[in-house]
Design a protein around this motif. Structure first.
Motif, short mmCIF file in Angstrom:
data_model
loop_
_atom_site.label_atom_id
_atom_site.label_comp_id
_atom_site.label_asym_id
_atom_site.label_seq_id
_atom_site.Cartn_x
_atom_site.Cartn_y
_atom_site.Cartn_z
N PHE A 128 0.85 -1.22 0.00
CA PHE A 128 0.00 0.00 0.00
C PHE A 128 0.87 1.25 0.00
N LEU A 129 1.26 1.73 1.19
CA LEU A 129 2.11 2.93 1.22
C LEU A 129 3.40 2.69 0.44
N GLY A 130 4.00 1.53 0.66
CA GLY A 130 5.27 1.23 0.00
C GLY A 130 5.14 1.30 -1.51
N ARG A 131 4.02 0.82 -1.99
CA ARG A 131 3.76 0.82 -3.42
C ARG A 131 3.76 2.25 -3.98
N HIS A 132 3.10 3.15 -3.25
CA HIS A 132 3.07 4.55 -3.70
C HIS A 132 4.45 5.20 -3.56
N ILE A 168 13.91 -2.64 -3.38
CA ILE A 168 12.94 -3.02 -2.35
C ILE A 168 13.40 -4.33 -1.70
N PHE A 169 13.01 -4.51 -0.44
CA PHE A 169 13.33 -5.74 0.28
C PHE A 169 12.03 -6.30 0.84
N THR A 170 11.62 -7.48 0.37
CA THR A 170 10.38 -8.11 0.84
C THR A 170 10.59 -9.62 0.92
N GLY A 188 14.04 -11.68 1.28
CA GLY A 188 14.54 -12.17 2.56
C GLY A 188 13.45 -11.98 3.58
N ASP A 189 13.83 -12.04 4.86
CA ASP A 189 12.85 -11.77 5.91
C ASP A 189 13.44 -10.76 6.87
N ARG A 190 12.64 -9.78 7.27
CA ARG A 190 13.13 -8.75 8.18
C ARG A 190 13.51 -9.35 9.52
N ASP A 191 12.89 -10.46 9.86
CA ASP A 191 13.22 -11.11 11.13
C ASP A 191 14.45 -11.98 10.93
N SER A 233 7.77 -1.38 6.96
CA SER A 233 7.25 -2.70 7.35
C SER A 233 7.80 -3.10 8.72
N GLY A 234 8.05 -2.10 9.58
CA GLY A 234 8.64 -2.37 10.90
C GLY A 234 7.61 -2.28 12.02
N TYR A 235 7.46 -3.34 12.79
CA TYR A 235 6.46 -3.38 13.86
C TYR A 235 7.04 -3.84 15.20
N PHE A 243 11.88 6.00 9.44
CA PHE A 243 11.00 4.96 9.97
C PHE A 243 9.55 5.41 9.88
N VAL A 244 8.73 4.60 9.23
CA VAL A 244 7.29 4.91 9.17
C VAL A 244 6.65 4.36 10.44
N SER A 245 6.33 5.28 11.33
CA SER A 245 5.76 4.94 12.62
C SER A 245 4.25 5.13 12.55
N SER A 246 3.64 5.76 13.55
CA SER A 246 2.17 5.92 13.56
C SER A 246 1.77 6.96 14.59
N LEU A 247 0.64 7.62 14.35
CA LEU A 247 0.07 8.50 15.39
C LEU A 247 -0.40 7.68 16.59
N LEU A 296 4.69 -0.59 20.60
CA LEU A 296 5.75 -1.27 19.83
C LEU A 296 6.34 -0.32 18.79
N LYS A 297 5.48 0.47 18.13
CA LYS A 297 6.00 1.44 17.16
C LYS A 297 6.91 2.46 17.86
N ALA A 298 6.49 2.89 19.06
CA ALA A 298 7.31 3.85 19.80
C ALA A 298 8.67 3.22 20.14
N GLY A 343 -1.27 9.35 10.46
CA GLY A 343 -2.57 8.93 10.96
C GLY A 343 -3.13 7.91 9.98
N LEU A 344 -4.43 7.84 9.90
CA LEU A 344 -5.06 6.86 8.99
C LEU A 344 -4.61 7.14 7.55
N ILE A 345 -4.03 6.12 6.92
CA ILE A 345 -3.57 6.27 5.54
C ILE A 345 -4.68 5.75 4.62
N VAL A 346 -5.02 6.51 3.60
CA VAL A 346 -6.15 6.16 2.74
C VAL A 346 -5.74 6.26 1.27
N ASP A 360 -10.58 -1.75 4.39
CA ASP A 360 -12.04 -1.55 4.51
C ASP A 360 -12.41 -0.44 5.50
N ARG A 361 -11.57 0.55 5.65
CA ARG A 361 -11.92 1.65 6.57
C ARG A 361 -12.43 2.84 5.75
N PHE A 362 -11.55 3.71 5.29
CA PHE A 362 -11.99 4.80 4.40
C PHE A 362 -12.76 4.22 3.21
N1 LIG Z 1 -2.54 1.84 7.07
C1 LIG Z 1 -2.59 2.82 7.95
O1 LIG Z 1 -3.63 3.49 8.12
C2 LIG Z 1 -1.36 3.19 8.75
C3 LIG Z 1 -1.43 4.24 9.65
C4 LIG Z 1 -0.27 4.63 10.34
C5 LIG Z 1 0.93 3.97 10.09
N2 LIG Z 1 0.95 2.93 9.21
C6 LIG Z 1 2.24 2.29 8.94
O2 LIG Z 1 2.51 2.43 7.56
C7 LIG Z 1 3.43 1.41 7.17
C8 LIG Z 1 3.06 1.01 5.80
O3 LIG Z 1 2.44 -0.26 5.69
P1 LIG Z 1 2.10 -0.88 4.24
O4 LIG Z 1 1.56 -2.25 4.50
O5 LIG Z 1 1.26 0.07 3.50
O6 LIG Z 1 3.56 -0.98 3.59
P2 LIG Z 1 4.05 -1.68 2.25
O7 LIG Z 1 5.51 -1.51 2.21
O8 LIG Z 1 3.27 -1.23 1.06
O9 LIG Z 1 3.67 -3.22 2.49
C9 LIG Z 1 4.32 -4.03 3.43
C10 LIG Z 1 5.53 -4.69 2.77
O10 LIG Z 1 6.33 -5.38 3.67
C11 LIG Z 1 6.72 -6.64 3.13
N3 LIG Z 1 6.92 -7.49 4.31
C12 LIG Z 1 6.00 -7.82 5.25
N4 LIG Z 1 6.57 -8.57 6.21
C13 LIG Z 1 7.87 -8.72 5.87
C14 LIG Z 1 8.97 -9.40 6.46
N5 LIG Z 1 8.85 -10.11 7.60
N6 LIG Z 1 10.17 -9.34 5.83
C15 LIG Z 1 10.32 -8.64 4.67
N7 LIG Z 1 9.31 -7.99 4.06
C16 LIG Z 1 8.10 -8.02 4.66
C17 LIG Z 1 5.56 -7.03 2.21
O11 LIG Z 1 5.94 -7.87 1.12
P3 LIG Z 1 5.88 -9.47 1.27
O12 LIG Z 1 4.48 -9.80 1.69
O13 LIG Z 1 6.20 -9.98 -0.11
O14 LIG Z 1 6.89 -9.81 2.27
C18 LIG Z 1 5.16 -5.66 1.66
O15 LIG Z 1 5.97 -5.31 0.56
C19 LIG Z 1 3.47 0.41 8.29
O16 LIG Z 1 4.67 0.61 9.01
C20 LIG Z 1 2.29 0.80 9.19
O17 LIG Z 1 2.52 0.53 10.55
C21 LIG Z 1 -0.15 2.52 8.54
#
Ligand SMILES: NC(=O)c1ccc[n+]([C@@H]2O[C@H](COP(=O)([O-])OP(=O)(O)OC[C@H]3O[C@@H](n4cnc5c(N)ncnc54)[C@H](OP(=O)(O)O)[C@@H]3O)[C@@H](O)[C@H]2O)c1
Length: 341
Positions: free
Chosen positions: A11-15, A29-31, A48-51, A73-75, A96-100, A135-137, A157-160, A167-169
């Motif tokens: 989602f965000l990463g894609r944009h 990109i690393f996924t 790879g895997d972030r873990d 993608s950090g939690y 680092f993409v954190s959160s409100l 956890l984000k903090a 905040g809420l990303i749309v 299924d929110r916005f």
């Molecule tokens: N959505 C909201 O309203 C909102 C609000 C505030 C903050 N945020 C934050 O915004 C950020 C954006 O999230 P997003 O999902 O939109 O980001 P994204 O970068 O578009 O998608 C998540 C990416 O992480 C990869 N991934 C997931 N687990 C992984 C792992 N263990 N190792 C390596 N790659 C991994 C996924 O690919 P694969 O599946 O191929 O691994 C995917 O490319 C997050 O940090 C979230 O906490 C979101």
């Protein structure tokens, strides 16, 4: 700029990737490779895997150097710390993409980045859902400890917008612009009164632009990243939705007591609805984001976000969606009870 995105395909990463490619950056990109990569041949896609406990871990990142890394993608602090340590000598800036959701107390409107953040009751927990904000903090702390002034913390905040699968916005866009996606619906739509209820969210594309600007400018600091406080209300959203479609459902403004009596789940059953009966969240849709605005964050017209989200919803497979939102029968019952059917 040589840009590394930890994540990037959902989602965000894609944009972020789209915007970075449009600006001519060299994008890696690393996924895990589970989500398809839409830009094969245009980005370097590492797998790879972030873990680090899950093979092959971060091995694919060995050796490479970047001007900036965006971690979207950090939690879990242990996991974020692993990538930050690995990249400390090879990345100039780590964003680092954190959160409100990091804030300990959002009961008051107008809070800024100085507001204290939540602290984990159990610092070792990796249980994300109930501890998301704390956890984000803790992830922010890990990045800050390793990168110092080379760290940037972005708290959206809420990303749309398009590609938001939560299924929110999107519920509101579907309910007014594409009600057929939600089943057999009445010509009146339940909306939580009052219309003056403040809303705050950020189009993922505006957020991506802001993050790239921070990366290009090598800007340090912490930023609440959302629409300006007071910019939109749910009344504005409903007006925008109705203006976009030739014969929209008419909004039935239902008071909170009725929604609570009907056991509508706040935020989930009726997305974006946080009842006044939950005073702990009274400030969540009214955070002070003026620091980000002063640093260049811009919000596009609501009409554009709604129209593009509607087009995306109509083009995707909706079969797995809408499992938790207010169903047609429950909405009919509420309309009857509120005398609005
Ligand atoms: N959505 C909201 O309203 C909102 C609000 C505030 C903050 N945020 C934050 O915004 C950020 C954006 O999230 P997003 O999902 O939109 O980001 P994204 O970068 O578009 O998608 C998540 C990416 O992480 C990869 N991934 C997931 N687990 C992984 C792992 N263990 N190792 C390596 N790659 C991994 C996924 O690919 P694969 O599946 O191929 O691994 C995917 O490319 C997050 O940090 C979230 O906490 C979101």
């Amino acid at each position: 700029m040589r840009l590394l995105i930890l994540g990037g395909t959902r989602f965000l990463g894609r944009h972020l990737v789209e915007a970075a490619l449009a600006r001519g950056h060299d994008v890696t990109i690393f996924t895990r490779g589970r989500t398809p990569v839409p830009w094969l041949g245009r980005v370097t896609a590492l797998t790879g895997d972030r873990d680090p406990r899950i093979a092959p871990g971060l091995a694919a990142l060995d050796g490479a150097g970047f001007d900036a890394a965006v971690d979207c993608s950090g939690y879990v602090p242990r996991v974020v710390e692993a990538s930050a340590r690995l990249l400390a000598s090879r990345v100039a800036r780590y964003l680092f993409v954190s959160s409100l959701s990091v804030y300990a107390d959002v009961s008051r409107p107008g809070q800024d980045e100085r507001t204290p953040v939540a602290v984990l009751a159990d610092p070792a927990t990796e249980d994300i859902v109930p501890n998301y904000g704390a956890l984000k903090a803790a992830c922010e702390t890990a990045v800050g400890r390793i990168f110092g002034a080379r760290a940037t913390q972005v708290r959206p905040g809420l990303i749309v917008g398009p590609h938001d699968a939560t299924d929110r916005f999107g519920y509101w866009v579907a309910r007014f612009v594409h009600p057929e996606l939600l089943g057999d619906r009445e010509p009146r739509a339940v909306v939580p009164a009052p219309p003056e209820r403040p809303l705050q969210f950020i189009d993922a594309r505006d957020l991506a632009t802001f993050i790239l600007d921070l990366a290009e400018g090598d800007v340090p600091g912490t930023f609440n990243a959302c629409s300006p406080r007071g910019q939109w209300t749910i009344g504005d959203l409903v007006d925008t939705l109705c203006a976009l479609t030739p014969s929209p459902p008419s909004p039935a403004w239902v008071d909170e007591a009725t929604l609570v009596a009907e056991s509508v789940a706040p935020w989930v059953g009726l997305p974006l609805w946080l009842p006044a009966s939950e005073p702990d969240s009274a400030g969540f849709m009214a955070m002070d984001c003026s620091r980000a605005q002063a640093a260049g964050l811009r919000t596009r017209a609501l009409r554009e976000t709604v129209a593009d989200t509607a087009a995306w919803l109509a083009s995707r497979d909706n079969a797995p969606a809408w499992k938790q939102v207010l169903g047609a029968a429950a909405e009919r019952r509420i309309l009857g009870r509120a005398g609005a059917a």
